[in-house]
Motif scaffolding. Sequence first.
Motif, mmCIF file in Angstrom:
data_model
loop_
_atom_site.group_PDB
_atom_site.id
_atom_site.type_symbol
_atom_site.label_atom_id
_atom_site.label_comp_id
_atom_site.label_asym_id
_atom_site.label_seq_id
_atom_site.Cartn_x
_atom_site.Cartn_y
_atom_site.Cartn_z
ATOM 1 N N LEU A 127 0.826 -1.203 0.000
ATOM 2 C CA LEU A 127 0.000 0.000 0.000
ATOM 3 C C LEU A 127 0.863 1.256 0.000
ATOM 4 O O LEU A 127 1.965 1.273 0.567
ATOM 5 C CB LEU A 127 -0.931 0.006 1.224
ATOM 6 C CG LEU A 127 -1.919 -1.164 1.328
ATOM 7 C CD1 LEU A 127 -2.768 -1.033 2.581
ATOM 8 C CD2 LEU A 127 -2.811 -1.243 0.092
ATOM 9 N N GLY A 128 0.337 2.308 -0.633
ATOM 10 C CA GLY A 128 1.064 3.565 -0.734
ATOM 11 C C GLY A 128 1.466 4.084 0.645
ATOM 12 O O GLY A 128 0.637 4.157 1.548
ATOM 13 N N GLY A 129 2.738 4.425 0.796
ATOM 14 C CA GLY A 129 3.227 4.975 2.052
ATOM 15 C C GLY A 129 3.608 3.934 3.091
ATOM 16 O O GLY A 129 4.158 4.273 4.129
ATOM 17 N N ALA A 130 3.310 2.638 2.801
ATOM 18 C CA ALA A 130 3.594 1.601 3.799
ATOM 19 C C ALA A 130 4.649 0.619 3.286
ATOM 20 O O ALA A 130 4.678 -0.543 3.695
ATOM 21 C CB ALA A 130 2.310 0.863 4.167
ATOM 22 N N GLY A 131 5.493 1.083 2.366
ATOM 23 C CA GLY A 131 6.516 0.219 1.786
ATOM 24 C C GLY A 131 7.432 -0.385 2.838
ATOM 25 O O GLY A 131 7.550 0.129 3.955
ATOM 26 N N ALA A 132 8.080 -1.494 2.453
ATOM 27 C CA ALA A 132 8.926 -2.222 3.401
ATOM 28 C C ALA A 132 10.094 -1.379 3.901
ATOM 29 O O ALA A 132 10.666 -1.637 4.958
ATOM 30 C CB ALA A 132 9.432 -3.513 2.761
ATOM 31 N N HIS A 133 10.467 -0.315 3.121
ATOM 32 C CA HIS A 133 11.568 0.543 3.541
ATOM 33 C C HIS A 133 11.116 1.583 4.567
ATOM 34 O O HIS A 133 11.947 2.303 5.142
ATOM 35 C CB HIS A 133 12.157 1.256 2.319
ATOM 36 C CG HIS A 133 11.146 2.119 1.602
ATOM 37 N ND1 HIS A 133 10.135 1.586 0.836
ATOM 38 C CD2 HIS A 133 10.984 3.458 1.574
ATOM 39 C CE1 HIS A 133 9.393 2.570 0.345
ATOM 40 N NE2 HIS A 133 9.878 3.715 0.787
ATOM 41 N N GLN A 134 9.808 1.698 4.790
ATOM 42 C CA GLN A 134 9.308 2.683 5.762
ATOM 43 C C GLN A 134 9.355 2.096 7.172
ATOM 44 O O GLN A 134 9.252 0.881 7.325
ATOM 45 C CB GLN A 134 7.840 3.035 5.459
ATOM 46 C CG GLN A 134 7.587 3.635 4.086
ATOM 47 C CD GLN A 134 8.002 5.092 4.010
ATOM 48 O OE1 GLN A 134 8.679 5.604 4.901
ATOM 49 N NE2 GLN A 134 7.631 5.752 2.940
ATOM 50 N N PRO A 135 9.463 2.963 8.188
ATOM 51 C CA PRO A 135 9.342 2.435 9.554
ATOM 52 C C PRO A 135 7.973 1.753 9.689
ATOM 53 O O PRO A 135 6.976 2.255 9.163
ATOM 54 C CB PRO A 135 9.411 3.691 10.426
ATOM 55 C CG PRO A 135 9.958 4.776 9.568
ATOM 56 C CD PRO A 135 9.639 4.421 8.140
ATOM 57 N N GLU A 136 7.942 0.621 10.370
ATOM 58 C CA GLU A 136 6.697 -0.135 10.434
ATOM 59 C C GLU A 136 5.645 0.582 11.279
ATOM 60 O O GLU A 136 4.461 0.576 10.953
ATOM 61 C CB GLU A 136 6.982 -1.525 10.998
ATOM 62 C CG GLU A 136 5.795 -2.437 10.880
ATOM 63 C CD GLU A 136 6.172 -3.901 11.085
ATOM 64 O OE1 GLU A 136 6.952 -4.432 10.271
ATOM 65 O OE2 GLU A 136 5.692 -4.496 12.065
ATOM 66 N N VAL A 137 6.088 1.198 12.360
ATOM 67 C CA VAL A 137 5.148 1.902 13.238
ATOM 68 C C VAL A 137 5.305 3.403 13.058
ATOM 69 O O VAL A 137 6.378 3.964 13.304
ATOM 70 C CB VAL A 137 5.346 1.502 14.718
ATOM 71 C CG1 VAL A 137 4.440 2.335 15.616
ATOM 72 C CG2 VAL A 137 5.063 0.021 14.894
ATOM 73 N N ARG A 138 4.251 4.017 12.566
ATOM 74 C CA ARG A 138 4.232 5.460 12.325
ATOM 75 C C ARG A 138 2.876 5.942 12.796
ATOM 76 O O ARG A 138 1.879 5.219 12.696
ATOM 77 C CB ARG A 138 4.369 5.747 10.813
ATOM 78 C CG ARG A 138 5.649 5.204 10.200
ATOM 79 C CD ARG A 138 5.626 5.269 8.665
ATOM 80 N NE ARG A 138 4.879 4.176 8.086
ATOM 81 C CZ ARG A 138 3.752 4.306 7.411
ATOM 82 N NH1 ARG A 138 3.234 5.514 7.174
ATOM 83 N NH2 ARG A 138 3.108 3.273 6.919
ATOM 84 N N ALA A 139 2.793 7.169 13.287
ATOM 85 C CA ALA A 139 1.496 7.691 13.733
ATOM 86 C C ALA A 139 1.470 9.199 13.531
ATOM 87 O O ALA A 139 2.500 9.871 13.614
ATOM 88 C CB ALA A 139 1.258 7.354 15.201
ATOM 89 N N VAL A 140 0.265 9.708 13.226
ATOM 90 C CA VAL A 140 0.067 11.153 13.125
ATOM 91 C C VAL A 140 -1.386 11.395 13.506
ATOM 92 O O VAL A 140 -2.266 10.627 13.128
ATOM 93 C CB VAL A 140 0.397 11.685 11.715
ATOM 94 C CG1 VAL A 140 -0.385 10.983 10.622
ATOM 95 C CG2 VAL A 140 0.147 13.197 11.634
ATOM 96 N N VAL A 141 -1.641 12.445 14.281
ATOM 97 C CA VAL A 141 -2.990 12.650 14.797
ATOM 98 C C VAL A 141 -3.727 13.724 14.006
ATOM 99 O O VAL A 141 -3.212 14.819 13.786
ATOM 100 C CB VAL A 141 -2.956 13.018 16.292
ATOM 101 C CG1 VAL A 141 -4.371 13.210 16.829
ATOM 102 C CG2 VAL A 141 -2.238 11.931 17.086
ATOM 103 N N HIS A 142 -4.932 13.371 13.592
ATOM 104 C CA HIS A 142 -5.834 14.312 12.922
ATOM 105 C C HIS A 142 -7.015 14.601 13.846
ATOM 106 O O HIS A 142 -7.574 13.674 14.435
ATOM 107 C CB HIS A 142 -6.337 13.701 11.610
ATOM 108 C CG HIS A 142 -7.468 14.457 10.982
ATOM 109 N ND1 HIS A 142 -7.354 15.793 10.613
ATOM 110 C CD2 HIS A 142 -8.742 14.095 10.665
ATOM 111 C CE1 HIS A 142 -8.512 16.187 10.094
ATOM 112 N NE2 HIS A 142 -9.369 15.193 10.123
ATOM 113 N N LEU A 143 -7.356 15.872 13.986
ATOM 114 C CA LEU A 143 -8.571 16.247 14.719
ATOM 115 C C LEU A 143 -9.695 16.340 13.689
ATOM 116 O O LEU A 143 -9.800 17.329 12.952
ATOM 117 C CB LEU A 143 -8.373 17.577 15.457
ATOM 118 C CG LEU A 143 -9.605 18.095 16.200
ATOM 119 C CD1 LEU A 143 -10.073 17.099 17.263
ATOM 120 C CD2 LEU A 143 -9.312 19.454 16.838
ATOM 121 N N HIS A 144 -10.511 15.292 13.650
ATOM 122 C CA HIS A 144 -11.567 15.176 12.641
ATOM 123 C C HIS A 144 -12.657 16.215 12.931
ATOM 124 O O HIS A 144 -13.248 16.210 13.997
ATOM 125 C CB HIS A 144 -12.146 13.763 12.677
ATOM 126 C CG HIS A 144 -13.224 13.499 11.675
ATOM 127 N ND1 HIS A 144 -13.214 12.409 10.852
ATOM 128 C CD2 HIS A 144 -14.354 14.182 11.370
ATOM 129 C CE1 HIS A 144 -14.290 12.431 10.074
ATOM 130 N NE2 HIS A 144 -15.012 13.503 10.377
#
Length: 524
Positions: A127-144
């Motif tokens: 999936l886009g942005g989740a490539g194996a070269h990316q850190p596996e655990v990433r987080a960003v908070v959105h205030l919906h």
Amino acid sequence: MRRTGLATTALLMDRVPAFSQSVPAKALTLDPNTLAKFVDPLPIPPIVRPDRYQPSPADPGVKIPYFRQAMRPFEMKVHRDLKPTRMWGFSSGFPGPTFDVRSGQEIMVEWVNELPDKHFLPVDHNLGGAGAHQPEVRAVVHLHGGKVAPESDGYPEDWIVPGKSALYHYPNKQDAAMLWYHDHAMGINRLNIYAGLMGAYLLRDDVEDSLQLPNGKYEIPLVISDRFFTPEGQLFYPVSGNANAPWVPEVFGDAILVNGKIFPYLDVAARKHRFRVLNASNARFYHLSFANGASFTQIGTDQGLLPAPIPLKALMIAPGERVDLVIDFSSHRGEEMILKNDAFVIMQFRVSGDKVNDTSSLPAALRPVPKISEAQAVKTRLLSLDEYVNRVAEPVLMLLNGTYWHQPITETPVLNTTEIWTLINPTDDSHPIHLHLVRFQILDRRRFETSAYMGRRELKFTGEPVPPDASEAGWKDTARAEPGMVTRIIVHFEGYAGRYVWHCHILEHEDNEMMRPYEVLAKP
Ligand SMILES: [Cu+2]
């Protein structure tokens, strides 16, 4: 809702290999109907208190509340008879603690990633942005639902890794409403929210106060979400039959949780209560009603109060949407009332037999919602919602207007102008479409010939425009684009220029390209 959508514009065979199944084998998951009902009281998430006061970035002479919220692994019991479940949550809670803030009172929140380096749910590296070269655990908070500057909006690529934090500024210059905060990390958002990274954010103002609605202990958030659990009580996220491409098109868990409990009960006094309902599920839509047919009243939508209360017997709520309800239990003294989703039991209300003096009110007029005139729109955009299937008709990709996330920005509204976004949905799925930054109104929905559209991109209407449901006829930030229909929304772009996103709030769709950046331009 349907598990899959077959209506598509193209066959797509190369990108993702076919998978043989996307529902969990029965033996792997717990049957929630084997659990005792109504043995756990409904938890009420705590209200967050500021850690300190610090100078505002907007005006350093003013000190504003600062909150620190850490995302952490923790364990919690989702039912009396299950072992504690491993989850990830804000301040070790699911839902996370509730923000209860006032319109006009800006705040700062430092979102801290204290998660481990390895994910415990199945990451799909295709999936886009989740490539194996990316850190596996990433987080960003959105205030919906928050009207927030782009740098504090939680852009999906602005993720942080464990050990890092991000300091966000929330001006809260908007009407009273129930917003919610949740993870928005590119390509793994569905997993992070499923793990528990979300919470409620109540914004209040003087207009709301003046109405004397039920408040204090008579105002209760109901955060509804669904999950699968293993027989050991652990979260189970379904995977496709292909270990290299575990993404599934939608997850509809068979256990429904309210404020983090399965089949909870709530003791209520025989009087009016206000319930702030949020559908925080990955993909499930709920059709809520009482088993005894009791009526209730809707007073608000995603972005605040309706012009007038609406009496209802049933209510539809899509992922990402909120409804504000008043339920009067005074004529149900001593009764046990079950809230259900069609045939499925969600929770129980135990109404006290005692007579009480109810000083709260439910005024006939709440807050004016002036209709945005279509004549105000400077631009109309035609935007298609597309699903693509493989040779065995399984969805493998969803796009907005035939474009991938990484393609150049195509939606560029000008600040302080109004546009009509025409959402053309030829698929078999209802897609709840959410725009960041703005609030909008639904103009209408209209049936069209999907085959003519998919073949020749020709828009032929087959019905008359239908106005939105009464329960949607207020300020919205998420709207159902119904299958086989064109849904028109009218949006005034105000607040900030800069880059935001719009997307489907079915999280499996969002993570598989049903999300696009858009940019509010400061000048034409
Ligand atoms: Cu969708």
